[in-house]
Design a protein around this motif. Structure first.
Motif, PDB file in Angstrom:
ATOM      1  N   THR A   1      52.031  46.417  44.849  1.00 15.77           N
ATOM      2  CA  THR A   1      51.186  45.704  43.876  1.00 15.77           C
ATOM      3  C   THR A   1      51.979  45.365  42.624  1.00 15.77           C
ATOM      4  O   THR A   1      51.929  44.235  42.120  1.00 15.77           O
TER       5      THR A   1
ATOM      6  N   GLN B   1      51.561  51.628  48.074  1.00 18.72           N
ATOM      7  CA  GLN B   1      50.651  50.536  47.730  1.00 18.72           C
ATOM      8  C   GLN B   1      50.809  50.121  46.270  1.00 18.72           C
ATOM      9  O   GLN B   1      50.814  48.933  45.947  1.00 18.72           O
TER      10      GLN B   1
ATOM     11  N   ASN C   1      39.244  41.225  43.051  1.00 19.79           N
ATOM     12  CA  ASN C   1      39.147  39.784  42.814  1.00 19.79           C
ATOM     13  C   ASN C   1      39.078  39.484  41.317  1.00 19.79           C
ATOM     14  O   ASN C   1      39.750  38.578  40.817  1.00 19.79           O
TER      15      ASN C   1
ATOM     16  N   GLU D   1      41.136  31.495  50.301  1.00 25.64           N
ATOM     17  CA  GLU D   1      40.366  31.573  51.539  1.00 25.64           C
ATOM     18  C   GLU D   1      39.073  30.787  51.422  1.00 25.64           C
ATOM     19  O   GLU D   1      38.444  30.794  50.394  1.00 25.64           O
TER      20      GLU D   1
ATOM     21  N   HIS E   1      47.001  35.792  48.448  1.00 26.42           N
ATOM     22  CA  HIS E   1      45.898  35.458  49.348  1.00 26.42           C
ATOM     23  C   HIS E   1      45.041  36.703  49.605  1.00 26.42           C
ATOM     24  O   HIS E   1      43.804  36.629  49.597  1.00 26.42           O
ATOM     25  N   ARG E   2      45.697  37.855  49.817  1.00 31.60           N
ATOM     26  CA  ARG E   2      44.956  39.104  50.048  1.00 31.60           C
ATOM     27  C   ARG E   2      44.151  39.507  48.827  1.00 31.60           C
ATOM     28  O   ARG E   2      43.024  39.995  48.946  1.00 31.60           O
TER      29      ARG E   2
ATOM     30  N   LYS F   1      40.854  37.483  48.682  1.00 34.72           N
ATOM     31  CA  LYS F   1      39.928  37.497  49.813  1.00 34.72           C
ATOM     32  C   LYS F   1      38.539  37.933  49.355  1.00 34.72           C
ATOM     33  O   LYS F   1      38.406  38.787  48.477  1.00 34.72           O
TER      34      LYS F   1
ATOM     35  N   GLN G   1      37.492  45.663  46.739  1.00 33.87           N
ATOM     36  CA  GLN G   1      37.914  44.270  46.874  1.00 33.87           C
ATOM     37  C   GLN G   1      37.206  43.384  45.853  1.00 33.87           C
ATOM     38  O   GLN G   1      37.796  42.453  45.307  1.00 33.87           O
TER      39      GLN G   1
ATOM     40  N   PHE H   1      51.412  35.392  50.277  1.00 30.65           N
ATOM     41  CA  PHE H   1      50.594  36.190  51.192  1.00 30.65           C
ATOM     42  C   PHE H   1      49.826  37.277  50.426  1.00 30.65           C
ATOM     43  O   PHE H   1      48.653  37.542  50.691  1.00 30.65           O
ATOM     44  N   TRP H   2      50.514  37.903  49.486  1.00 27.15           N
ATOM     45  CA  TRP H   2      49.878  38.948  48.680  1.00 27.15           C
ATOM     46  C   TRP H   2      48.754  38.361  47.831  1.00 27.15           C
ATOM     47  O   TRP H   2      47.660  38.938  47.753  1.00 27.15           O
TER      48      TRP H   2
END
Length: 246
Positions: free
Chosen positions: A228, A224, A161, A246, A17-18, A21, A157, A14-15
């Motif tokens: 991470t 946070q 990436n 995604e 995937h974030r 994004k 973001q 899940f992490w």
């Protein structure tokens, strides 16, 4: 794989995937605005800020040989390691919360002092987490990995990436990294970090509400960073399942 490792692997998915994004419309607009603001700032100011942050981080990350808690034995289960990691995150989060409240209540000058203090707290936490996952923080490349975790946690973001892709292939990428920290692009580093925390921290400089804002902001920033770091080291500790982008 134990049931705990399976759960950790799912959380890792899940992490991941974030982290992969695509930037949202809001992310893109915010980044455009921040870029335009940075373009309006005189270059000599950027140079001064970059130099200050570079020296500050290098002094912590590559200077003194920080002592860390005794590392667990090599065969220590992941569940025990992460229990110790969570305890460290809570300790440093509480420290940062108190520090943010104190500096936030002290007015503008004290609020400005929070910036370098908080960076030191964050980096020291990352040293502790690295050791608890069994990595030698005396190793130069391990310290660079800590620096990349820092970037991943506090970047836009779009930049996230880019950094994530490098860290996902760390074993191969680390071989191409410079042997001298002076060769890193510190200007991009400082701009991303500064832009990321500006909104969270500027209100800390305001009278009356500064203490509350400072405490809450620091609490969230450390939480946070902890999340991470845990997932960054999970990528190296356990074999991740297939990740669907995604």
């Amino acid at each position: 794989m134990t049931s705990y490792e399976q759960q950790a692997n799912i959380e890792l998915q899940f992490w991941q995937h974030r982290m992969q994004k695509k930037p949202s419309f809001t992310d893109k607009v915010s980044k455009t605005v921040q870029t335009k603001i940075n373009d309006l700032i005189p270059d000599k100011v950027h140079v001064a800020i970059t130099t200050a942050i570079e020296k500050m981080i290098k002094a912590v990350l590559f200077g003194a040989k920080y002592t860390t808690s005794t590392s667990p034995k090599p065969n220590t289960p992941l569940q025990l390691r992460e229990s110790l990691v969570r305890q460290k995150i809570e300790t440093y989060r509480n420290t940062a919360t108190v520090e943010g409240a104190v500096t936030g209540a002290g007015g503008f000058l004290m609020g400005m002092a929070d910036f370098p203090i908080l960076i030191g707290i964050k980096l020291k936490l990352l040293f502790e987490i690295a050791a608890l996952y069994g990595h030698d923080v005396k190793d130069y490349k391990e310290r660079l990995y800590i620096l990349y975790i820092f970037q991943l946690a506090f970047s836009s973001q779009q930049r996230r990436n880019e950094v994530y892709e490098l860290m996902a292939g760390w074993q191969g990428y680390s071989g191409s990294l410079p042997d001298n920290a002076d060769e890193l692009d510190w200007r991009i580093f400082q701009q991303e970090y500064r832009d990321y925390i500006d909104l969270a921290k500027l209100a800390q400089l305001l009278p009356v509400i500064g203490a509350a804002v400072g405490a809450i902001a620091n609490y969230k920033l450390i939480a946070q960073l902890g999340e991470t770091a845990m997932n960054c080291y999970r990528m190296r500790k356990i074999s991740p399942l297939q990740i669907i982008k995604e």
